[in-house]
Design a protein around this motif. Structure first.
Motif, PDB file in Angstrom:
ATOM      1  N   UNK A 193     -33.807  13.128   6.620  1.00  0.00           N
ATOM      2  CA  UNK A 193     -33.195  14.214   5.843  1.00  0.00           C
ATOM      3  C   UNK A 193     -32.422  13.633   4.664  1.00  0.00           C
ATOM      4  N   UNK A 194     -32.857  12.471   4.143  1.00  0.00           N
ATOM      5  CA  UNK A 194     -32.013  11.763   3.190  1.00  0.00           C
ATOM      6  C   UNK A 194     -32.205  12.180   1.739  1.00  0.00           C
ATOM      7  N   UNK A 195     -33.186  12.997   1.422  1.00  0.00           N
ATOM      8  CA  UNK A 195     -33.362  13.476   0.044  1.00  0.00           C
ATOM      9  C   UNK A 195     -34.161  14.776   0.103  1.00  0.00           C
ATOM     10  N   UNK A 196     -34.177  15.554  -0.989  1.00  0.00           N
ATOM     11  CA  UNK A 196     -34.963  16.806  -0.950  1.00  0.00           C
ATOM     12  C   UNK A 196     -36.423  16.547  -0.576  1.00  0.00           C
ATOM     13  N   UNK A 197     -36.998  15.441  -1.076  1.00  0.00           N
ATOM     14  CA  UNK A 197     -38.391  15.127  -0.744  1.00  0.00           C
ATOM     15  C   UNK A 197     -38.554  14.910   0.763  1.00  0.00           C
ATOM     16  N   UNK A 198     -37.627  14.149   1.345  1.00  0.00           N
ATOM     17  CA  UNK A 198     -37.707  13.887   2.783  1.00  0.00           C
ATOM     18  C   UNK A 198     -37.494  15.159   3.596  1.00  0.00           C
ATOM     19  N   UNK A 199     -36.590  16.035   3.113  1.00  0.00           N
ATOM     20  CA  UNK A 199     -36.349  17.281   3.842  1.00  0.00           C
ATOM     21  C   UNK A 199     -37.625  18.130   3.839  1.00  0.00           C
ATOM     22  N   UNK A 200     -38.313  18.179   2.679  1.00  0.00           N
ATOM     23  CA  UNK A 200     -39.541  18.974   2.607  1.00  0.00           C
ATOM     24  C   UNK A 200     -40.646  18.343   3.453  1.00  0.00           C
ATOM     25  N   UNK A 201     -40.669  17.009   3.523  1.00  0.00           N
ATOM     26  CA  UNK A 201     -41.651  16.345   4.399  1.00  0.00           C
ATOM     27  C   UNK A 201     -41.346  16.636   5.865  1.00  0.00           C
ATOM     28  N   UNK A 202     -40.034  16.706   6.183  1.00  0.00           N
ATOM     29  CA  UNK A 202     -39.647  17.071   7.553  1.00  0.00           C
ATOM     30  C   UNK A 202     -40.162  18.461   7.881  1.00  0.00           C
ATOM     31  N   UNK A 203     -40.052  19.375   6.921  1.00  0.00           N
ATOM     32  CA  UNK A 203     -40.529  20.744   7.158  1.00  0.00           C
ATOM     33  C   UNK A 203     -42.036  20.738   7.422  1.00  0.00           C
ATOM     34  N   UNK A 204     -42.777  19.952   6.660  1.00  0.00           N
ATOM     35  CA  UNK A 204     -44.231  19.869   6.879  1.00  0.00           C
ATOM     36  C   UNK A 204     -44.534  19.306   8.266  1.00  0.00           C
ATOM     37  N   UNK A 205     -43.763  18.277   8.666  1.00  0.00           N
ATOM     38  CA  UNK A 205     -43.989  17.679   9.988  1.00  0.00           C
ATOM     39  C   UNK A 205     -43.672  18.687  11.097  1.00  0.00           C
ATOM     40  N   UNK A 206     -42.599  19.479  10.902  1.00  0.00           N
ATOM     41  CA  UNK A 206     -42.257  20.492  11.911  1.00  0.00           C
ATOM     42  C   UNK A 206     -43.370  21.539  12.002  1.00  0.00           C
TER      43      UNK A 206
END
Lengths: 67, 258
Positions: free
Chosen positions: B178-191
């Protein structure tokens, strides 16, 4: 031009939104909310492209963006 | 005025008990966004853990159940077997999943239960004031390791994704941050991929999310994001460790980017 609206009742002043704003349009205010926490405010004279980075990083979902 | 972004409806509008800059708030919001986007609010059942997110049911407007410490995968197994058409997920921290709940998570994965596990890894026990967790990094200072984690006395951090990748029952394993907007959006895709794994009955899915705990890492929220990017990802490399749709990477082998 988009604009950011911050619900100060939810903002805890963690500042996670500030470094990710590409236009440097967010900053800390001296205003404390009803919980005694410092809050972020949107500089009205600064631009906003509506990229939503601030809202993506906000842990409290305190940010709304309008166009 | 047209709203470009507003808080998801599934997220109950109440100030949370989380500390400023806590990663749980971001993870809750991502979950609520996915539930809203897919329209599965009526048939989603969540399992809350013991830990800081023990009160997750106060923030998510879905059916939630509380489990004993470390046991959400066991309760989720029961709920999913009785209601196979519902979407069942567990939301667990590192103390809950990697310490006391280690047996439950390993056996749930090896049974290929059709559940999604969201594993919030912040490398510390946040609820009890920042003691050593199984996922604490080497040399990381906590209240119980004031000189830093020493492998001779405290052992090494546990990498859950790599550990579960050796099990045939696990279908989707990914680690995001969750360390940057890009990572947060990647987390959403993974979820989303985790929920898709479950909805298509492909088996067990686990998404490990590297989340900040600024208060007990003794740093500012912005510094804690840098800590994730620079230090935590050295020990816990990001990537997909197992994916039923793609070729499976070797257990514990090179991770591929999400």
């Amino acid at each position: 031009m988009a604009r950011v609206s911050i619900d100060v009742g939810f903002c805890k002043g963690c500042e996670l939104c500030i470094p990710f704003c590409p236009h440097d349009s967010l900053t800390m205010s001296r205003h404390l909310n009803e919980h005694g926490l410092p809050t972020v405010y949107f500089k009205e004279d600064h631009p906003c492209s509506g990229c939503r980075y601030c809202a993506v990083m906000c842990p409290e979902a305190a940010i709304e963006i309008f166009k | 005025m047209q709203a470009l972004y507003s808080a998801p409806e599934t997220l109950i509008r109440t100030p949370s008990h989380y500390c400023p800059g806590c990663g749980h708030g971001i993870a809750h919001r991502l979950l609520a966004e996915i539930i809203d986007e897919w329209g599965i609010r009526g048939k989603t059942i969540g399992l809350a853990p013991v830990g800081c997110s023990v009160l997750a049911y106060n923030y998510l407007d879905i059916d939630m159940c509380e489990a004993a410490h470390g046991r959400p995968p066991a309760i989720a197994t029961g709920i999913k077997r009785v209601h196979p058409d519902n979407v069942v997920f567990t939301y667990q921290g590192d103390g809950d999943l990697a310490a006391i709940g280690m047996a439950e998570i390993v056996h749930a994965a090896s049974r290929a239960e059709n559940i999604t596990v969201i594993f919030i890894n912040n490398a510390i026990y946040g609820m009890t004031n920042g003691q050593l967790a199984p996922t604490t990094l080497l040399n990381q200072r906590t209240t119980t390791t004031p000189e830093g984690r020493n492998p001779l006395t405290h052992g090494y951090p546990i990498r859950i994704c790599e550990l579960l990748a050796t099990l045939e029952g696990a279908s989707f394993l990914a680690r995001t941050s969750l360390s940057s907007p890009k990572d947060v959006l990647q987390t959403k895709e993974a979820l989303k991929k985790g929920f898709k794994t479950q909805i298509e009955k492909k088996g067990f899915s686990l998404i490990e999310v590297l989340a900040p705990c600024p208060v007990y890492w003794r740093m500012s929220p912005v510094e804690s994001l840098k800590f994730i990017e620079e230090k935590m990802t050295q020990t816990f490399p990001l990537g997909v460790f197992k994916d039923w749709e793609k070729t499976v990477s070797a257990p514990g082998g090179q991770a591929t980017k999400v």
